[in-house]
Structure formats: structure tokens, C-alpha cells
Design a protein around this motif. Structure first.
Motif, PDB file in Angstrom:
ATOM      1  N   ASN A 194       1.059   2.796 -24.972  1.00 25.79           N
ATOM      2  CA  ASN A 194       0.386   3.381 -24.080  1.00 25.79           C
ATOM      3  C   ASN A 194       0.328   3.074 -22.067  1.00 25.79           C
ATOM      4  O   ASN A 194       0.673   2.041 -22.015  1.00 25.79           O
ATOM      5  CB  ASN A 194      -1.275   2.321 -24.461  1.00 25.79           C
ATOM      6  CG  ASN A 194      -2.620   3.029 -23.525  1.00 25.79           C
ATOM      7  OD1 ASN A 194      -2.279   3.535 -22.882  1.00 25.79           O
ATOM      8  ND2 ASN A 194      -3.407   2.521 -24.363  1.00 25.79           N
ATOM      9  N   ILE A 196      -1.263   1.941 -19.767  1.00 26.82           N
ATOM     10  CA  ILE A 196      -1.833   1.851 -18.877  1.00 26.82           C
ATOM     11  C   ILE A 196      -1.345   0.014 -18.774  1.00 26.82           C
ATOM     12  O   ILE A 196      -1.469  -1.593 -18.145  1.00 26.82           O
ATOM     13  CB  ILE A 196      -3.335   1.343 -19.446  1.00 26.82           C
ATOM     14  CG1 ILE A 196      -3.413   1.154 -21.205  1.00 26.82           C
ATOM     15  CG2 ILE A 196      -3.879   2.665 -18.991  1.00 26.82           C
ATOM     16  CD1 ILE A 196      -5.268   0.955 -21.535  1.00 26.82           C
ATOM     17  N   HIS A 197      -0.525   0.070 -20.118  1.00 31.82           N
ATOM     18  CA  HIS A 197       0.276  -1.554 -20.234  1.00 31.82           C
ATOM     19  C   HIS A 197       1.577  -1.585 -19.733  1.00 31.82           C
ATOM     20  O   HIS A 197       2.364  -2.620 -19.908  1.00 31.82           O
ATOM     21  CB  HIS A 197       0.214  -1.368 -21.825  1.00 31.82           C
ATOM     22  CG  HIS A 197      -0.807  -1.773 -22.524  1.00 31.82           C
ATOM     23  ND1 HIS A 197      -1.598  -2.720 -21.957  1.00 31.82           N
ATOM     24  CD2 HIS A 197      -1.004  -1.120 -23.589  1.00 31.82           C
ATOM     25  CE1 HIS A 197      -3.411  -2.526 -23.415  1.00 31.82           C
ATOM     26  NE2 HIS A 197      -2.685  -1.367 -24.087  1.00 31.82           N
ATOM     27  N   THR A 202       1.828   3.926 -14.578  1.00 29.91           N
ATOM     28  CA  THR A 202       1.225   4.586 -14.888  1.00 29.91           C
ATOM     29  C   THR A 202       0.257   4.062 -14.804  1.00 29.91           C
ATOM     30  O   THR A 202      -1.359   5.226 -15.525  1.00 29.91           O
ATOM     31  CB  THR A 202       2.369   4.526 -16.129  1.00 29.91           C
ATOM     32  OG1 THR A 202       2.145   2.804 -16.693  1.00 29.91           O
ATOM     33  CG2 THR A 202       3.418   5.213 -16.030  1.00 29.91           C
ATOM     34  N   ALA A 203      -0.458   2.908 -15.032  1.00 28.71           N
ATOM     35  CA  ALA A 203      -1.322   1.977 -14.764  1.00 28.71           C
ATOM     36  C   ALA A 203      -2.716   2.891 -14.152  1.00 28.71           C
ATOM     37  O   ALA A 203      -3.956   2.946 -14.393  1.00 28.71           O
ATOM     38  CB  ALA A 203      -1.544   0.490 -14.976  1.00 28.71           C
ATOM     39  N   ARG A 204      -2.599   2.665 -12.679  1.00 32.95           N
ATOM     40  CA  ARG A 204      -2.633   3.339 -11.609  1.00 32.95           C
ATOM     41  C   ARG A 204      -2.995   4.887 -12.091  1.00 32.95           C
ATOM     42  O   ARG A 204      -4.435   5.141 -11.446  1.00 32.95           O
ATOM     43  CB  ARG A 204      -2.408   3.370 -10.348  1.00 32.95           C
ATOM     44  CG  ARG A 204      -2.653   2.616  -9.659  1.00 32.95           C
ATOM     45  CD  ARG A 204      -1.814   2.196  -7.882  1.00 32.95           C
ATOM     46  NE  ARG A 204      -1.090   2.628  -8.339  1.00 32.95           N
ATOM     47  CZ  ARG A 204       0.440   1.350  -7.802  1.00 32.95           C
ATOM     48  NH1 ARG A 204       0.368   0.318  -8.306  1.00 32.95           N
ATOM     49  NH2 ARG A 204       1.867   1.614  -8.406  1.00 32.95           N
ATOM     50  N   PHE A 208      -6.769   1.549 -13.777  1.00 31.17           N
ATOM     51  CA  PHE A 208      -6.261   0.438 -12.979  1.00 31.17           C
ATOM     52  C   PHE A 208      -5.356   0.485 -12.133  1.00 31.17           C
ATOM     53  O   PHE A 208      -4.793   1.155 -11.527  1.00 31.17           O
ATOM     54  CB  PHE A 208      -5.681   0.311 -14.788  1.00 31.17           C
ATOM     55  CG  PHE A 208      -6.307   0.233 -15.818  1.00 31.17           C
ATOM     56  CD1 PHE A 208      -7.440  -0.674 -15.713  1.00 31.17           C
ATOM     57  CD2 PHE A 208      -6.553   1.486 -16.863  1.00 31.17           C
ATOM     58  CE1 PHE A 208      -8.005  -0.464 -17.320  1.00 31.17           C
ATOM     59  CE2 PHE A 208      -7.259   1.373 -17.655  1.00 31.17           C
ATOM     60  CZ  PHE A 208      -8.214   0.643 -18.119  1.00 31.17           C
ATOM     61  N   SER A 210      -3.539  -1.923 -11.434  1.00 37.02           N
ATOM     62  CA  SER A 210      -2.178  -2.822 -12.027  1.00 37.02           C
ATOM     63  C   SER A 210      -1.908  -2.380 -13.860  1.00 37.02           C
ATOM     64  O   SER A 210      -3.274  -2.109 -14.382  1.00 37.02           O
ATOM     65  CB  SER A 210      -1.885  -4.273 -11.537  1.00 37.02           C
ATOM     66  OG  SER A 210      -2.520  -4.724 -11.809  1.00 37.02           O
ATOM     67  N   ALA A 211      -0.518  -2.811 -14.201  1.00 39.15           N
ATOM     68  CA  ALA A 211      -0.397  -3.561 -15.418  1.00 39.15           C
ATOM     69  C   ALA A 211      -1.093  -3.735 -15.434  1.00 39.15           C
ATOM     70  O   ALA A 211      -1.819  -4.955 -15.393  1.00 39.15           O
ATOM     71  CB  ALA A 211       0.954  -2.906 -16.414  1.00 39.15           C
ATOM     72  N   ILE A 212      -2.126  -3.589 -17.295  1.00 40.65           N
ATOM     73  CA  ILE A 212      -2.848  -4.484 -17.968  1.00 40.65           C
ATOM     74  C   ILE A 212      -2.684  -5.216 -19.215  1.00 40.65           C
ATOM     75  O   ILE A 212      -1.432  -4.257 -20.215  1.00 40.65           O
ATOM     76  CB  ILE A 212      -4.682  -3.961 -18.625  1.00 40.65           C
ATOM     77  CG1 ILE A 212      -3.903  -3.235 -19.217  1.00 40.65           C
ATOM     78  CG2 ILE A 212      -4.887  -3.179 -16.739  1.00 40.65           C
ATOM     79  CD1 ILE A 212      -5.703  -2.269 -19.362  1.00 40.65           C
TER      80      ILE A 212
END
Length: 283
Positions: A194, A196-197, A202-204, A208, A210-212
Motif C-alpha cells: 500500500n 501509504i507505507h 507516495t503517502a502524501r 498523509f 509521511s509514510a506510516i
């Protein structure tokens, strides 16, 4: 409900891509099918990598959360199909429950089945449960229930489900510094790519800053601190609250328990302890 047996594990990169370009799903139904992978054998190299990354002992015992990793591609495949009425991209993992019926090892040959149920209104949108059942020679040995939220127009009167226990407070039992590439490390062993990780960039793009960290990594890492207690028959329940931004520093807090009583753990932000990332129980 019909059962569809797959001949190989779905690759999650193409699954996410198919979902991203497929548009928003609509409707009030779920696929009336369960997906199955038969005779799955554990790769000991992958198992060792997972154990090291999540803080479990490096042996042949399958960690409490490991069958979730094996069944997760089936969840994603099911949620990416046209008959699934919620959009896969943007779903938030809000809750998870696991029951281990007996100790599992890398020698066990696993049959894994996944289906969706309980599409329901929520104050912040709609939720759905993905249920994973693992069998060995026809015996149910492991069960997991993952609850996902599709954010949107909600129902203020909708039930929120079982409430989590009170969050433990006090001095931390452990403090962990999490590297910025933790999401990529976990993705390599879990297959969960995913965006977001994977990186701040890619998370932004997904909203988000930053990455989570993967929620299932934080879940597993907390359980790993309990040692052999999680190897045998046991039931855990986790409520995910705020995402863990990477890089970051977090604190593990444990509630007082008597031997054999329910364990309660929580993860919080080190610099701002009022920010709670998760709370979980283990029986």
C-alpha cells in the motif's frame, strides 16, 4: 456461499493498481464467494525475517499474527473485485481480532479461506469485516477478523462496535525508534505494498504527511513482547487509533495483570503521550 480455489497467491502490486484505476465502487452488497488457497507451506526464510522484524523468537513456531500475512493477499483480491461495494484504495484498518486454537509450526500445511461480511454503517462512513479461517487437515486452527472503514458520509447513530478497554498509563515498558524505511521492510515480508507505507512521497499523495507504519506490524510488535504466552491457544483484539508516522519514536505501555488474566497493552507517541496509536488485549 460458493468457494473459489485459487491456484496461486495473488500479487498485491497488481491488485492495488487495478483498484486505483478502477474507480469508486458503489452498492450495498458484498461478493457471495469465499476465496481459498489450499496446501500452503510456510517459507522458513520468510518466517525468520518476519520474526526478527516483529520481535518474535526465531524458531519454527508461527507467531500469533503470521497466518494473517498468509491470508492478506486473499483479502485484497476479494476487496478489489467489482462485486465489492467499498473502494479498496483508502480503506482504513480500524480493528482486528485473532483466535489461535492451537500452536502452529512451519511444518503445518495450511488451507486458508477468506470471505467478507457485516457491511455496516459507521459514524464516519461504512465498515466491513474480512474473515480469514486457517485449517490443517480439516481442523480449524486459526481465525482472524479484520475490520476496515471506508470514510465518507456516516450515520451518527450507527453503533461503533465493541469499545476498547481503558488505555494503560504510566511509565513505558519499552521505547522503540522506528526507521523511515520500516514500511518497506514490512512490505517485503508481508507483500502489503500500500503506497501509504512505502515512502513520504507516495503517502502524501494519499493524504498523509509521511509514510506510516503498517498497523499489523505495530500489532505484531506489541504481541512479540509477551513471549511464549502468544504461541499457544489465545485470543487477541486490537483497536487502531492514530497512525504511526515514520520515522518515529513510540512507547509501549502495559496494564497490570495477574497471571492468567487479560493482558492490556497500548502504543503511544513518545514525544506526545496523549497521542495513542493502538490498544490491544490478549486472553
Amino acid at each position: 456461499m460458493a468457494t473459489e480455489t485459487l491456484t496461486r497467491t495473488p500479487r498485491l502490486g497488481p491488485v492495488f493498481l487495478r483498484s486505483a484505476v478502477g474507480g469508486r465502487a458503489k452498492g450495498e452488497t458484498l461478493p457471495d464467494v469465499s476465496l481459498r488457497l489450499a496446501e500452503q507451506r510456510v517459507d522458513r526464510g520468510d518466517l525468520r525475517t518476519y520474526q526478527r522484524l516483529c520481535g518474535f523468537a526465531a524458531d519454527d513456531t508461527l507467531p500469533h499474527t503470521y497466518p494473517h500475512v498468509l491470508g492478506f493477499p486473499l483479502q485484497m483480491e476479494l476487496m478489489s473485485r467489482r462485486g465489492f461495494s467499498l473502494p479498496l484504495v483508502g480503506l482504513v484498518h480500524v480493528e482486528n481480532a485473532i483466535t489461535v486454537h492451537r500452536r502452529l509450526t512451519a511444518d503445518d500445511v495450511l488451507d486458508i479461506t477468506v470471505h467478507a461480511e457485516r457491511l455496516a454503517p459507521h459514524p464516519k462512513g461504512r465498515t466491513v469485516d474480512l474473515v480469514t479461517v486457517t485449517e490443517v487437515a480439516g481442523e480449524v486452527v486459526w481465525e482472524g477478523r479484520s475490520t476496515y472503514l471506508a470514510r465518507g458520509r456516516g450515520d451518527a447513530d450507527a453503533p461503533r462496535g465493541e469499545a476498547p478497554p481503558a488505555t494503560p498509563t504510566g511509565h513505558p515498558a519499552a521505547v522503540w525508534s522506528l526507521p523511515g524505511d520500516l514500511g518497506r521492510q514490512y512490505a517485503r515480508v508481508s507483500g502489503d505494498v500500500n503506497p501509504i507505507h512505502m515512502s513520504a512521497l507516495t503517502a502524501r499523495a494519499m493524504g498523509f504527511p509521511s509514510a506510516i507504519a503498517h498497523g499489523m506490524w505495530t500489532y505484531a510488535r506489541c504481541l512479540g513482547t509477551l513471549g511464549p504466552r502468544v504461541n499457544g491457544p489465545s485470543t487477541s483484539h486490537v483497536w487502531f487509533k492514530k497512525p504511526v508516522l515514520l520515522p518515529g519514536r513510540v512507547e509501549l505501555v502495559a496494564g497490570p495483570t495477574a497471571p492468567g488474566a487479560t493482558a492490556v497493552l497500548a502504543l503511544r507517541k513518545a514525544r506526545r503521550p496523549e497521542v495513542e496509536h493502538l490498544v490491544l488485549t490478549l486472553d
